[in-house]
Enzyme design. Structure first.
Site, PDB file in Angstrom:
ATOM      1  N   LYS A 100       0.840  -1.202   0.000  1.00 21.58           N
ATOM      2  CA  LYS A 100       0.000   0.000   0.000  1.00 21.58           C
ATOM      3  C   LYS A 100       0.873   1.249   0.000  1.00 21.58           C
ATOM      4  O   LYS A 100       1.804   1.358   0.803  1.00 21.58           O
ATOM      5  CB  LYS A 100      -0.881   0.030   1.262  1.00 21.58           C
ATOM      6  CG  LYS A 100      -2.138  -0.789   1.125  1.00 21.58           C
ATOM      7  CD  LYS A 100      -2.780  -0.959   2.464  1.00 21.58           C
ATOM      8  CE  LYS A 100      -4.011  -0.122   2.625  1.00 21.58           C
ATOM      9  NZ  LYS A 100      -4.665  -0.397   3.927  1.00 21.58           N
TER      10      LYS A 100
HETATM   11  C1  E4P Z   1      -8.124   0.035   4.511  1.00 21.67           C
HETATM   12  O1  E4P Z   1      -7.408  -0.426   3.669  1.00 21.67           O
HETATM   13  C2  E4P Z   1      -7.792   1.219   5.316  1.00 21.67           C
HETATM   14  O2  E4P Z   1      -6.471   1.167   5.741  1.00 21.67           O
HETATM   15  C3  E4P Z   1      -8.695   1.388   6.486  1.00 21.67           C
HETATM   16  O3  E4P Z   1      -9.970   0.885   6.199  1.00 21.67           O
HETATM   17  C4  E4P Z   1      -8.701   2.816   6.949  1.00 21.67           C
HETATM   18  O4  E4P Z   1      -9.704   2.991   7.882  1.00 21.67           O
HETATM   19  P1  E4P Z   1      -9.800   4.229   8.868  1.00 21.67           P
HETATM   20  O5  E4P Z   1     -10.480   5.341   8.150  1.00 21.67           O
HETATM   21  O6  E4P Z   1     -10.619   3.696   9.994  1.00 21.67           O
HETATM   22  O7  E4P Z   1      -8.403   4.615   9.281  1.00 21.67           O
END
Ligand code: E4P
Length: 238
Positions: A97
């Site tokens: 990512k």
């Molecule tokens: C998914 O890939 C994300 O990292 C995650 O859902 C982010 O969520 P958040 O908005 O709760 O930090």
């Protein structure tokens, strides 16, 4: 779509907790796992890069060939490149990512994404995106996955379902093979509504997936079946 991505669409688990991954994987209802530095820190699996490596390898092995997303920890282009090459080498099913841009809007990230996808064959999940237009740019750069943060979009007062729909329409129209992951799940309802809007994947924390399955009226109904079942058992000698 690369061969490795085929069939791995549906619900992903958004967690670094191995016991939760084991639990939902054994039910057969997840098709992948996503993490990020904040999740790993919160779940207590991020005590240094060595701990991240160990737990990522363990999760990847457990869910293989389903994908695991592991996020880079820095925004320096050279370090992102180095970490991406290292993380993707830990296991065949690890995707990396990278955020769409840096904290000040730095645009090096998409150059790094493009290079990793096209020159190094590393599958990248471009993350922290809040709009269809960001997802379009990431998909054009060649990202295998585009992650739209639906819950955060809603928190800003916009309708995440519309951004999901627009993203899906754009990818379909331009025949871009990126898969849409909608994350930042805040409510049980988000899971189904984002799929209905065109998400290929929705990533959700364990508690919300459990909330999707358990229904108070089902509990009551099961209780009735068991009560009547006990009556039958009494007369049949069980
Ligand atoms: C998914 O890939 C994300 O990292 C995650 O859902 C982010 O969520 P958040 O908005 O709760 O930090």
């Amino acid at each position: 779509m690369s061969v490795k991505q085929q069939g791995h669409e549906g619900i992903f688990l958004d967690t670094g907790k191995l016991d939760e991954i084991k639990r939902f994987h054994a039910m057969g209802i997840i098709r992948g796992v996503t993490t990020n530095p904040s999740i790993l820190l919160r779940d207590g699996t991020a005590d240094g890069m060595d701990a991240i490596r160990r737990s990522s390898i363990e999760i990847a092995k457990l869910i293989a060939p389903m994908p695991l997303s592991v996020e880079v920890t820095r925004n320096d282009p050279e370090i992102m490149m180095k970490q991406a090459l290292e993380f993707s080498g830990w296991a065949e099913n690890i995707n990396v990512k990278i955020t769409i841009h840096g904290p000040q809007g730095e645009l090096d990230n998409l150059r790094v994404v493009h290079e990793l996808e096209h020159r190094h064959n590393v599958r990248i999940n471009v993350t922290a995106m809040m709009s269809a237009q960001q997802c379009l740019a990431a998909a054009m750069a060649g990202a295998s996955y585009v992650s739209l943060f639906g819950g955060r979009v809603n928190n800003m007062g916009y309708d995440s379902r519309q951004e999901v729909r627009r993203t899906r329409n754009l990818l379909d129209q331009l025949r871009l093979p990126s898969r849409i992951i909608v994350g930042s799940c805040r409510e049980v309802l988000n899971i189904v509504e984002w799929f209905e809007s065109g998400a290929h994947i929705v990533t959700a924390p364990p508690a919300l997936i459990e909330g999707m399955i358990v229904h108070p009226y089902t509990k009551e109904t099961v209780e009735m079946f068991l009560r009547d079942g006990r009556t039958i058992d009494k007369t049949s000698g069980f």
